[in-house]
Design a protein around this motif. Structure first.
Motif, PDB file in Angstrom:
ATOM      1  N   MET A 256     120.290 -22.233  51.550  1.00  0.00           N
ATOM      2  CA  MET A 256     120.983 -22.666  52.746  1.00  0.00           C
ATOM      3  C   MET A 256     120.200 -23.805  53.384  1.00  0.00           C
ATOM      4  O   MET A 256     119.547 -23.635  54.401  1.00  0.00           O
ATOM      5  CB  MET A 256     121.152 -21.523  53.729  1.00  0.00           C
ATOM      6  N   ALA A 257     120.272 -24.939  52.795  1.00  0.00           N
ATOM      7  CA  ALA A 257     119.565 -26.104  53.304  1.00  0.00           C
ATOM      8  C   ALA A 257     120.115 -26.513  54.657  1.00  0.00           C
ATOM      9  O   ALA A 257     121.313 -26.497  54.895  1.00  0.00           O
ATOM     10  CB  ALA A 257     119.680 -27.255  52.320  1.00  0.00           C
ATOM     11  N   GLY A 258     119.219 -26.868  55.554  1.00  0.00           N
ATOM     12  CA  GLY A 258     119.622 -27.351  56.862  1.00  0.00           C
ATOM     13  C   GLY A 258     119.889 -26.264  57.894  1.00  0.00           C
ATOM     14  O   GLY A 258     120.218 -26.565  59.023  1.00  0.00           O
ATOM     15  N   VAL A 259     119.758 -24.994  57.507  1.00  0.00           N
ATOM     16  CA  VAL A 259     119.998 -23.908  58.451  1.00  0.00           C
ATOM     17  C   VAL A 259     118.665 -23.475  59.054  1.00  0.00           C
ATOM     18  O   VAL A 259     117.724 -23.170  58.330  1.00  0.00           O
ATOM     19  CB  VAL A 259     120.677 -22.701  57.767  1.00  0.00           C
ATOM     20  N   ASN A 260     118.583 -23.455  60.383  1.00  0.00           N
ATOM     21  CA  ASN A 260     117.387 -22.997  61.062  1.00  0.00           C
ATOM     22  C   ASN A 260     117.708 -21.656  61.713  1.00  0.00           C
ATOM     23  O   ASN A 260     118.261 -21.598  62.815  1.00  0.00           O
ATOM     24  CB  ASN A 260     116.944 -24.017  62.108  1.00  0.00           C
ATOM     25  N   ALA A 261     117.370 -20.573  61.034  1.00  0.00           N
ATOM     26  CA  ALA A 261     117.679 -19.231  61.510  1.00  0.00           C
ATOM     27  C   ALA A 261     116.990 -18.912  62.829  1.00  0.00           C
ATOM     28  O   ALA A 261     117.448 -18.044  63.574  1.00  0.00           O
ATOM     29  CB  ALA A 261     117.290 -18.195  60.451  1.00  0.00           C
ATOM     30  N   GLU A 262     115.915 -19.623  63.162  1.00  0.00           N
ATOM     31  CA  GLU A 262     115.217 -19.408  64.430  1.00  0.00           C
ATOM     32  C   GLU A 262     116.104 -19.760  65.623  1.00  0.00           C
ATOM     33  O   GLU A 262     115.883 -19.278  66.731  1.00  0.00           O
ATOM     34  CB  GLU A 262     113.928 -20.245  64.479  1.00  0.00           C
ATOM     35  N   LYS A 263     117.096 -20.593  65.408  1.00  0.00           N
ATOM     36  CA  LYS A 263     117.968 -21.019  66.502  1.00  0.00           C
ATOM     37  C   LYS A 263     119.191 -20.125  66.668  1.00  0.00           C
ATOM     38  O   LYS A 263     120.026 -20.377  67.524  1.00  0.00           O
ATOM     39  CB  LYS A 263     118.404 -22.473  66.294  1.00  0.00           C
ATOM     40  N   ILE A 264     119.299 -19.081  65.867  1.00  0.00           N
ATOM     41  CA  ILE A 264     120.412 -18.146  65.988  1.00  0.00           C
ATOM     42  C   ILE A 264     119.994 -17.053  66.959  1.00  0.00           C
ATOM     43  O   ILE A 264     119.003 -16.361  66.735  1.00  0.00           O
ATOM     44  CB  ILE A 264     120.804 -17.565  64.615  1.00  0.00           C
ATOM     45  N   LYS A 265     120.739 -16.913  68.044  1.00  0.00           N
ATOM     46  CA  LYS A 265     120.377 -15.978  69.118  1.00  0.00           C
ATOM     47  C   LYS A 265     121.320 -14.787  69.120  1.00  0.00           C
ATOM     48  O   LYS A 265     122.489 -14.886  68.767  1.00  0.00           O
ATOM     49  CB  LYS A 265     120.439 -16.675  70.479  1.00  0.00           C
ATOM     50  N   LEU A 266     120.806 -13.647  69.568  1.00  0.00           N
ATOM     51  CA  LEU A 266     121.575 -12.417  69.613  1.00  0.00           C
ATOM     52  C   LEU A 266     121.017 -11.544  70.721  1.00  0.00           C
ATOM     53  O   LEU A 266     119.823 -11.579  70.996  1.00  0.00           O
ATOM     54  CB  LEU A 266     121.456 -11.683  68.266  1.00  0.00           C
ATOM     55  N   GLY A 267     121.861 -10.782  71.346  1.00  0.00           N
ATOM     56  CA  GLY A 267     121.365  -9.764  72.261  1.00  0.00           C
ATOM     57  C   GLY A 267     121.810  -9.916  73.693  1.00  0.00           C
ATOM     58  O   GLY A 267     122.413 -10.908  74.073  1.00  0.00           O
ATOM     59  N   PRO A 268     121.489  -8.892  74.486  1.00  0.00           N
ATOM     60  CA  PRO A 268     121.895  -8.855  75.887  1.00  0.00           C
ATOM     61  C   PRO A 268     121.032  -9.775  76.747  1.00  0.00           C
ATOM     62  O   PRO A 268     120.052 -10.350  76.289  1.00  0.00           O
ATOM     63  CB  PRO A 268     121.673  -7.392  76.279  1.00  0.00           C
ATOM     64  N   CYS A 269     121.427  -9.855  78.017  1.00  0.00           N
ATOM     65  CA  CYS A 269     120.660 -10.639  78.976  1.00  0.00           C
ATOM     66  C   CYS A 269     120.680  -9.920  80.315  1.00  0.00           C
ATOM     67  O   CYS A 269     121.440  -8.975  80.514  1.00  0.00           O
ATOM     68  CB  CYS A 269     121.220 -12.045  79.116  1.00  0.00           C
ATOM     69  N   GLU A 270     119.828 -10.380  81.219  1.00  0.00           N
ATOM     70  CA  GLU A 270     119.925  -9.963  82.605  1.00  0.00           C
ATOM     71  C   GLU A 270     120.418 -11.166  83.392  1.00  0.00           C
ATOM     72  O   GLU A 270     120.249 -12.308  82.972  1.00  0.00           O
ATOM     73  CB  GLU A 270     118.584  -9.458  83.143  1.00  0.00           C
TER      74      GLU A 270
ATOM     75  N   LEU B 186     117.258 -11.275  76.762  1.00  0.00           N
ATOM     76  CA  LEU B 186     116.210 -10.261  76.674  1.00  0.00           C
ATOM     77  C   LEU B 186     115.643 -10.095  75.259  1.00  0.00           C
ATOM     78  O   LEU B 186     114.776  -9.249  75.043  1.00  0.00           O
ATOM     79  CB  LEU B 186     116.755  -8.914  77.167  1.00  0.00           C
ATOM     80  N   ALA B 187     116.122 -10.873  74.314  1.00  0.00           N
ATOM     81  CA  ALA B 187     115.654 -10.751  72.932  1.00  0.00           C
ATOM     82  C   ALA B 187     114.179 -11.133  72.823  1.00  0.00           C
ATOM     83  O   ALA B 187     113.673 -11.976  73.572  1.00  0.00           O
ATOM     84  CB  ALA B 187     116.487 -11.640  72.013  1.00  0.00           C
ATOM     85  N   GLU B 188     113.521 -10.491  71.878  1.00  0.00           N
ATOM     86  CA  GLU B 188     112.112 -10.799  71.614  1.00  0.00           C
ATOM     87  C   GLU B 188     111.972 -12.290  71.285  1.00  0.00           C
ATOM     88  O   GLU B 188     112.776 -12.860  70.558  1.00  0.00           O
ATOM     89  CB  GLU B 188     111.610  -9.962  70.437  1.00  0.00           C
ATOM     90  N   GLY B 189     110.951 -12.901  71.829  1.00  0.00           N
ATOM     91  CA  GLY B 189     110.703 -14.307  71.557  1.00  0.00           C
ATOM     92  C   GLY B 189     111.442 -15.261  72.487  1.00  0.00           C
ATOM     93  O   GLY B 189     111.299 -16.475  72.365  1.00  0.00           O
ATOM     94  N   THR B 190     112.217 -14.723  73.407  1.00  0.00           N
ATOM     95  CA  THR B 190     112.944 -15.575  74.355  1.00  0.00           C
ATOM     96  C   THR B 190     111.966 -16.263  75.293  1.00  0.00           C
ATOM     97  O   THR B 190     110.995 -15.661  75.752  1.00  0.00           O
ATOM     98  CB  THR B 190     113.934 -14.730  75.183  1.00  0.00           C
ATOM     99  N   THR B 191     112.236 -17.523  75.573  1.00  0.00           N
ATOM    100  CA  THR B 191     111.443 -18.274  76.553  1.00  0.00           C
ATOM    101  C   THR B 191     112.392 -18.821  77.617  1.00  0.00           C
ATOM    102  O   THR B 191     113.615 -18.709  77.497  1.00  0.00           O
ATOM    103  CB  THR B 191     110.694 -19.454  75.896  1.00  0.00           C
ATOM    104  N   THR B 192     111.815 -19.443  78.622  1.00  0.00           N
ATOM    105  CA  THR B 192     112.638 -20.047  79.675  1.00  0.00           C
ATOM    106  C   THR B 192     113.531 -21.155  79.124  1.00  0.00           C
ATOM    107  O   THR B 192     114.524 -21.508  79.749  1.00  0.00           O
ATOM    108  CB  THR B 192     111.761 -20.587  80.823  1.00  0.00           C
ATOM    109  N   ASN B 193     113.202 -21.690  77.968  1.00  0.00           N
ATOM    110  CA  ASN B 193     114.058 -22.709  77.340  1.00  0.00           C
ATOM    111  C   ASN B 193     115.389 -22.119  76.877  1.00  0.00           C
ATOM    112  O   ASN B 193     116.314 -22.860  76.553  1.00  0.00           O
ATOM    113  CB  ASN B 193     113.341 -23.370  76.160  1.00  0.00           C
TER     114      ASN B 193
END
Length: 178
Positions: A1-15, A122-129
């Protein structure tokens, strides 16, 4: 899967944080059914007689942003914050007794109730960005409580975004960046 950055796929709840950064800040941390951000654009296609109905270009004529928050805490302070024009009445002899009163005879200007509202994933690794902010959002509640064994009492609130003094409607990323 060339060109896919799985780090940018987000999942999960938020507050959801309303009136962020003030002493009146309220955190909606318990939701059921997912918090839904809706951003939409309206536009107008430009046509000329010579090209018939074929558009020559399209112009964005408006933008809207809203956040639907189904929060699960039955909390009078939170109800007070999301029911514009409501008031809290505390018993004068027993301060543990109180009620939120909504008056139907008032015409309410929602813009006067608009405050900064931020979605914090609230997902692990979330930052203010990863935050999404409506700098000027006003609450509108739709209460539909079902009192039975199979349902939680969920208060459905939609925060509607209005442009701030700079015309900004929605921000994606770190809210501290100026």
């Amino acid at each position: 899967m060339a060109g896919v950055n799985a780090e940018k796929i987000k999942l999960g709840p938020c507050e959801v944080v309303f009136d962020e950064g003030t002493p009146e800040e309220i955190i909606f941390g318990t939701t059921k059914g997912g918090v839904v951000l809706t951003y939409e654009e309206t536009s107008r296609e430009v046509t000329m007689d010579q090209t018939g109905t074929t558009p020559l270009k399209e112009i964005i004529t408006g933008r809207t942003a809203s956040v639907a928050v189904p929060f699960g805490e039955y909390d009078k302070e939170k109800l007070l914050a999301v029911l514009p024009g409501s008031r809290l009445v505390v018993d004068s002899t027993d301060p543990t007794k109180s009620k939120v009163v909504v008056n139907a005879t008032k015409v309410i200007d929602l813009l006067k109730f608009a405050k900064k509202m931020t979605l914090r994933p609230l997902a692990e690794g979330t930052t203010t960005n990863d935050y999404i902010t409506l700098p000027n959002a006003a609450p509108r509640a739709n209460l539909n409580y079902t009192f039975d064994y199979d349902n939680e009492l969920i208060t459905n609130v939609t925060f509607k975004g209005f442009p701030n003094a700079n015309g900004d409607l929605i921000e994606f990323g770190d809210p501290s960046v100026v």
